[in-house]
Design a protein around this motif. Structure first.
Motif, short mmCIF file in Angstrom:
data_model
loop_
_atom_site.label_atom_id
_atom_site.label_comp_id
_atom_site.label_asym_id
_atom_site.label_seq_id
_atom_site.Cartn_x
_atom_site.Cartn_y
_atom_site.Cartn_z
N MET B 1 -5.32 27.87 -30.19
CA MET B 1 -3.88 28.09 -29.91
C MET B 1 -3.29 26.84 -29.25
SD MET B 1 -4.21 30.56 -26.54
CE MET B 1 -5.93 30.99 -26.90
N LEU B 2 -1.97 26.71 -29.34
CA LEU B 2 -1.29 25.58 -28.72
C LEU B 2 -0.84 25.97 -27.32
CD1 LEU B 2 0.82 24.28 -31.76
CD2 LEU B 2 -1.35 23.39 -30.88
N ILE B 3 -0.33 25.00 -26.57
CA ILE B 3 -0.05 25.23 -25.15
C ILE B 3 0.96 26.34 -24.91
CG2 ILE B 3 1.81 23.51 -24.89
CD1 ILE B 3 0.25 22.76 -22.20
N ASN B 4 1.91 26.47 -25.83
CA ASN B 4 2.94 27.50 -25.67
C ASN B 4 2.32 28.91 -25.70
OD1 ASN B 4 5.66 28.12 -25.29
ND2 ASN B 4 5.93 28.56 -27.48
N GLU B 5 1.39 29.11 -26.61
CA GLU B 5 0.73 30.42 -26.69
C GLU B 5 -0.16 30.63 -25.47
OE1 GLU B 5 -1.34 31.20 -30.39
OE2 GLU B 5 -2.16 33.06 -29.55
N ARG B 18 0.11 22.10 -17.69
CA ARG B 18 -0.06 20.64 -17.78
C ARG B 18 -0.46 20.07 -16.42
NH1 ARG B 18 1.62 19.52 -22.90
NH2 ARG B 18 3.74 20.09 -23.49
N PHE B 19 0.14 20.61 -15.38
CA PHE B 19 -0.22 20.19 -14.03
C PHE B 19 -1.69 20.51 -13.76
CE2 PHE B 19 -0.52 21.38 -9.47
CZ PHE B 19 -0.26 20.15 -8.91
N TYR B 20 -2.15 21.68 -14.16
CA TYR B 20 -3.54 22.08 -13.95
C TYR B 20 -4.49 21.22 -14.80
CZ TYR B 20 -2.20 26.32 -11.38
OH TYR B 20 -1.72 27.20 -10.45
N GLU B 21 -4.00 20.74 -15.93
CA GLU B 21 -4.83 19.90 -16.78
C GLU B 21 -5.28 18.63 -16.04
OE1 GLU B 21 -2.49 19.77 -20.37
OE2 GLU B 21 -4.27 20.21 -21.58
N ARG B 22 -4.39 18.12 -15.20
CA ARG B 22 -4.74 16.92 -14.43
C ARG B 22 -5.89 17.20 -13.47
NH1 ARG B 22 1.26 15.05 -12.42
NH2 ARG B 22 2.31 16.15 -14.10
N TYR B 23 -6.03 18.46 -13.06
CA TYR B 23 -7.13 18.86 -12.18
C TYR B 23 -8.38 19.20 -12.99
CZ TYR B 23 -4.77 19.28 -7.66
OH TYR B 23 -4.14 19.03 -6.48
N GLY B 24 -8.25 19.17 -14.31
CA GLY B 24 -9.40 19.51 -15.15
C GLY B 24 -9.64 21.00 -15.29
N PHE B 25 -8.65 21.82 -14.96
CA PHE B 25 -8.84 23.27 -15.04
C PHE B 25 -8.98 23.74 -16.48
CE2 PHE B 25 -6.61 24.33 -10.76
CZ PHE B 25 -7.59 23.62 -10.10
N VAL B 26 -8.29 23.09 -17.37
CA VAL B 26 -8.46 23.32 -18.82
C VAL B 26 -8.33 21.99 -19.52
CG1 VAL B 26 -7.73 25.69 -19.27
CG2 VAL B 26 -5.99 23.94 -18.87
N LYS B 27 -8.97 21.89 -20.67
CA LYS B 27 -8.64 20.75 -21.52
C LYS B 27 -8.70 21.18 -22.98
CE LYS B 27 -13.13 18.45 -20.77
NZ LYS B 27 -13.53 19.25 -19.60
N GLY B 28 -7.68 20.78 -23.71
CA GLY B 28 -7.61 21.14 -25.12
C GLY B 28 -8.37 20.12 -25.95
N THR B 29 -8.54 20.45 -27.22
CA THR B 29 -9.22 19.51 -28.13
C THR B 29 -8.21 19.10 -29.19
OG1 THR B 29 -9.96 21.44 -29.35
CG2 THR B 29 -11.52 20.45 -27.82
N ARG B 30 -8.34 17.85 -29.59
CA ARG B 30 -7.42 17.33 -30.60
C ARG B 30 -8.05 17.38 -31.97
NH1 ARG B 30 -4.36 12.79 -26.97
NH2 ARG B 30 -2.33 13.81 -27.07
N ASN B 31 -7.24 17.71 -32.94
CA ASN B 31 -7.70 17.76 -34.32
C ASN B 31 -7.55 16.36 -34.92
OD1 ASN B 31 -8.10 18.21 -37.02
ND2 ASN B 31 -6.98 20.15 -37.04
N GLU B 32 -8.68 15.71 -35.19
CA GLU B 32 -8.65 14.33 -35.70
C GLU B 32 -7.95 14.22 -37.04
OE1 GLU B 32 -9.59 11.48 -34.16
OE2 GLU B 32 -9.90 12.73 -32.39
N ALA B 33 -8.13 15.27 -37.84
CA ALA B 33 -7.55 15.25 -39.19
C ALA B 33 -6.02 15.24 -39.16
CB ALA B 33 -8.05 16.47 -39.97
N ARG B 35 -2.17 14.55 -38.12
CA ARG B 35 -1.49 13.31 -37.72
C ARG B 35 -0.69 13.48 -36.42
NH1 ARG B 35 -0.62 15.99 -41.17
NH2 ARG B 35 1.03 16.78 -42.52
N ASN B 36 -0.63 14.72 -35.93
CA ASN B 36 0.01 14.92 -34.62
C ASN B 36 -1.06 14.75 -33.55
OD1 ASN B 36 -1.44 17.32 -34.16
ND2 ASN B 36 0.08 18.51 -35.25
N ASN B 37 -0.65 14.80 -32.29
CA ASN B 37 -1.66 14.70 -31.23
C ASN B 37 -1.58 15.94 -30.34
OD1 ASN B 37 0.80 14.00 -30.29
ND2 ASN B 37 0.09 12.31 -29.00
N TYR B 38 -1.45 17.07 -30.97
CA TYR B 38 -1.36 18.34 -30.26
C TYR B 38 -2.74 18.77 -29.78
CZ TYR B 38 3.31 18.91 -32.39
OH TYR B 38 4.61 18.75 -32.78
N PHE B 39 -2.76 19.37 -28.60
CA PHE B 39 -4.01 19.90 -28.07
C PHE B 39 -4.17 21.37 -28.46
CE2 PHE B 39 -3.23 16.47 -24.93
CZ PHE B 39 -4.43 15.80 -25.07
N HIS B 40 -5.39 21.73 -28.78
CA HIS B 40 -5.68 23.13 -29.11
C HIS B 40 -6.57 23.73 -28.03
CE1 HIS B 40 -4.04 23.00 -33.26
NE2 HIS B 40 -4.24 21.70 -33.07
#
Lengths: 114, 114
Positions: B1-5, B18-33, B35-40
Motif C-alpha cells: 500500500m502507499l502512504i495515503n492508505e 513521514r515524521f516517524y519515518e525519520r525515526y525509523g519506525f517504518v520504512k517503505g520499499t521502492r519498486n525498481e521497475a 519510474r516513480n519513486n513511491y514507497f510501498h
DNA sequence: GTCAACCATAGACTATACTCTACTGTTGAC
DNA sequence: GTCAACAGTAGAGTATAGTCTATGGTTGAC
C-alpha cells in the motif's frame, strides 16, 4: 519561607517554580514593611507544588493541573462543580490505567513468544 | 500500500508517518521497475505504527519507542537482550500504574472531604 | 491531454514545558 | 564596606513531538 527554601522542600528548581507562578500554581505574599520585594511562601505552597508534581507524573498537562488546583484549593467553583472536575480526572486516570495494563499484557505476550 | 492508505489504516496523518519515518519506525520499499519513486508499505508497517500509537499513549517517548520496536521486530539485539528491554518497559509500566492509582486515591479522598 | 488527487523532499512553524542568561537590587557574615 | 549568595524581572534558548508550506513530479479518470 523564601523561594530557595520552597525549591529545596519540593525538589523543584527555582526556575521551574517561577515558571509555575505564571500559571498561578503558587503565589507568594510580599511583606509591606520590608524594603525588599521578596515573596514569602507558606506550607500550602509546598502542598500545591507536590500536587503539581504528582499530577504531572500521571500525565496531566499544566492547563489541567491549573484546573485541578482550583478545584482542590480555590473558590471559583461550587462544591458540585469541584466534584464534577475531580470525577472527570478520575475517569481519565481509569482509562489511562487500562491502557497501561493492556500495553503490559502486550509486552508480556511478546516476551513469551520470543 | 502507499502512504495515503497506510495513514487511513493507522489513523495517523501522512505528515506524522513521514515524521516517524525519520525515526525509523517504518520504512517503505521502492519498486525498481516503476519510474516513480513511491514507497510501498506492508502489513508489518501497520502493526508497527499501531504499536507506536499504543506505546505513545502510555507515555513512552519516541526514543523509547524506537528501542521497543527494535526489540520487538528488529535483529540488533539478542533474544536475551530483547527480554531485558521488554522487562524494563514492564517495570516502568508497573511504576506508572502505581502512580496513577495513588493519584486516583488522592482525588477520591479529596472528593469525600468536600 | 488535462486536471484533481496523490507522491516525494526540504525546511519552516507551532505548542508544551521547561531552562538558562542577563541584569539589577538585598542580605548577612566577615 | 565588601563579597558571595540570594532575591526579582524580562526575555532568549532548548527539547520533544508534531504540523504545515513550498515545490515539483506522477497517476488515472474523463
Amino acid at each position: 519561607m523564601l523561594i530557595n527554601e520552597l525549591a529545596k522542600r519540593t525538589g523543584l528548581s527555582v526556575h521551574t517554580i517561577r515558571f509555575y507562578e505564571r500559571y498561578g500554581f503558587v503565589k507568594g505574599t510580599r511583606n509591606e514593611a520590608a524594603r525588599n520585594n521578596y515573596f514569602h511562601y507558606d506550607e500550602e505552597a509546598v502542598q500545591r507544588l507536590e500536587l503539581v508534581a504528582d499530577a504531572k507524573s500521571v500525565g496531566f498537562t499544566l492547563q489541567e493541573i491549573a484546573e485541578l488546583l482550583d478545584a482542590w484549593y480555590g473558590n471559583t467553583y461550587t462544591k458540585s462543580q469541584k466534584r464534577q472536575i475531580m470525577l472527570g480526572k478520575i475517569l481519565v486516570l481509569d482509562a489511562r490505567i487500562k491502557e497501561l495494563r493492556d500495553m503490559k499484557r502486550q509486552l508480556q505476550k511478546c516476551m513469551e513468544e520470543l
